[in-house]
Design a protein around this motif. Structure first.
Motif, mmCIF file in Angstrom:
data_model
loop_
_atom_site.group_PDB
_atom_site.id
_atom_site.type_symbol
_atom_site.label_atom_id
_atom_site.label_comp_id
_atom_site.label_asym_id
_atom_site.label_seq_id
_atom_site.Cartn_x
_atom_site.Cartn_y
_atom_site.Cartn_z
ATOM 1 N N PHE A 1 0.835 -1.208 0.000
ATOM 2 C CA PHE A 1 0.000 0.000 0.000
ATOM 3 C C PHE A 1 0.870 1.258 0.000
ATOM 4 N N GLU A 2 1.873 1.288 0.894
ATOM 5 C CA GLU A 2 2.750 2.454 0.977
ATOM 6 C C GLU A 2 3.536 2.637 -0.325
ATOM 7 N N GLN A 3 4.031 1.540 -0.879
ATOM 8 C CA GLN A 3 4.828 1.634 -2.112
ATOM 9 C C GLN A 3 3.975 2.034 -3.314
ATOM 10 N N LEU A 4 2.743 1.495 -3.378
ATOM 11 C CA LEU A 4 1.849 1.853 -4.479
ATOM 12 C C LEU A 4 1.467 3.327 -4.420
ATOM 13 N N LYS A 5 1.171 3.817 -3.224
ATOM 14 C CA LYS A 5 0.846 5.236 -3.074
ATOM 15 C C LYS A 5 2.007 6.098 -3.554
ATOM 16 N N ARG A 6 3.214 5.713 -3.139
ATOM 17 C CA ARG A 6 4.406 6.473 -3.527
ATOM 18 C C ARG A 6 4.594 6.448 -5.038
ATOM 19 N N ALA A 7 4.463 5.252 -5.636
ATOM 20 C CA ALA A 7 4.658 5.118 -7.079
ATOM 21 C C ALA A 7 3.603 5.904 -7.856
ATOM 22 N N MET A 8 2.342 5.836 -7.402
ATOM 23 C CA MET A 8 1.268 6.554 -8.095
ATOM 24 C C MET A 8 1.448 8.060 -7.992
ATOM 25 N N MET A 9 1.914 8.535 -6.828
ATOM 26 C CA MET A 9 2.124 9.965 -6.668
ATOM 27 C C MET A 9 3.285 10.456 -7.543
#
Length: 327
Positions: free
Chosen positions: A309-317
């Protein structure tokens, strides 16, 4: 750096420049959080689904219907259950109900996790960057209840698929996910698809509160005391702690929910009657049947889900900022 839950941030790029924040400090929009939560939960389910299936089998062990189907088959422990299932039903049995499970996570986790920050800010009116535990619990209860009201039919089908046995001579209740939805609706009506909603709301309110609030508080404390930076080790420790606390609190309700949703019409009058029957016939230890697989599953699920979740949020941002920069 991905900002921890519960901290107040500035949204516009102009404000980011004024206060000297990096673009990565800007909190992700609602759509990013919802999509990230649902996707991360699906990935976590793919990794931990055999543990969840073993948990369901251990939880229903002792029921009359389950005993008649299994006959001489006896499950002992999480790995013993997995080994027995592979030996008697084949390895594919460990992923019974996976389709419904993924449907559940996209409908369920995206709401209960993706909306948590926004609901928390709604209750505080955006006036504080460190809401109290009470506000966090209220936000967790709210998003958990909202998610169950939407995703309950997928949970019913998932549990029933996990409970049914792929044994020769034993008739299967359902042959496919869509057929299961149709058959439950035809034989049991809308109430069948939403069977066990009350214990599921109770269970998921507890799970959501404990899971999100514990993760929130542990991560906040780690960052506040500079024990770890906001990266993978911090997310791992926070998620593992959240998984253990959640298992201890939610196991009794989870067992009742599983048995009640899996039961044929008429076996139990209500979820309360199911709990009472378990207490009188099997004793209080029945409420912690499948505790080890529950912990292994929730602990590993939390680790995979929150880290992803944390990595996906970072990648999407990062992707969103690059698109805006080139626009």
């Amino acid at each position: 750096m991905v900002p921890p839950l519960g901290r107040k941030f500035y949204h516009s790029s102009q404000t980011v420049k004024m206060v000297g924040l990096k673009p990565s400090d800007v909190p992700p929009p609602l759509g990013v959080k919802v999509l990230s939560a649902g996707t991360a939960a699906c990935i976590a389910d793919l990794v931990t689904f055999p543990l969840d299936t073993a948990k369901v089998r251990l939880q229903i062990q002792g029921e009359k219907a389950a005993a008649e189907a299994a006959k001489d088959i006896r499950y002992r422990g999480v790995f013993g259950t997995i080994s027995t299932m592979v030996r008697t039903e084949g390895p594919r049995s460990l992923y019974n109900g996976l389709v419904a499970g993924l449907q559940r996570q996209m409908a369920f986790a995206s709401i209960r996790i993706g909306l948590y920050d926004n609901v928390k800010n709604f209750y505080t009116g955006g006036k504080t960057d460190r809401p109290g535990v009470g506000i966090r619990i209220l936000a967790g209860c709210t998003t958990g209840a909202m998610a169950v009201s939407v995703a309950q039919p997928t949970d019913v089908v998932k549990v029933r698929f996990q409970a049914q046995m792929n044994l020769s001579g034993v008739q299967r209740r359902y042959s496919g996910t869509l057929q299961a939805y149709k058959q439950i609706f035809r034989l049991e009506g809308m109430r069948g698809l939403w069977k066990g909603t009350l214990p599921n709301i109770t269970r998921n309110a507890l799970v959501n509160c404990t899971e999100l609030v514990t993760y929130d508080l542990i991560k906040e404390a780690i960052l506040k005391h500079n024990i770890l930076s906001d990266n993978l080790p911090c997310h791992f420790v926070s998620a593992f702690g959240a998984g253990f606390c959640t298992t201890v609190i939610a196991s009794p309700v989870d067992v009742v929910k599983t048995r009640y949703m899996n039961s044929p019409p008429g076996q139990y009058k209500s979820a309360v009657n199911c709990a009472w029957t378990m207490m009188t016939k099997e004793g209080p230890t029945a409420f912690y049947k499948g505790f080890v697989p529950s912990f292994l599953r929730l602990g590993s699920w939390n680790v995979v889900m929150f880290v992803t979740f944390e990595q996906l949020k970072r990648a999407m941002m990062i992707s969103k900022q690059r698109m805006e920069a080139t626009a």
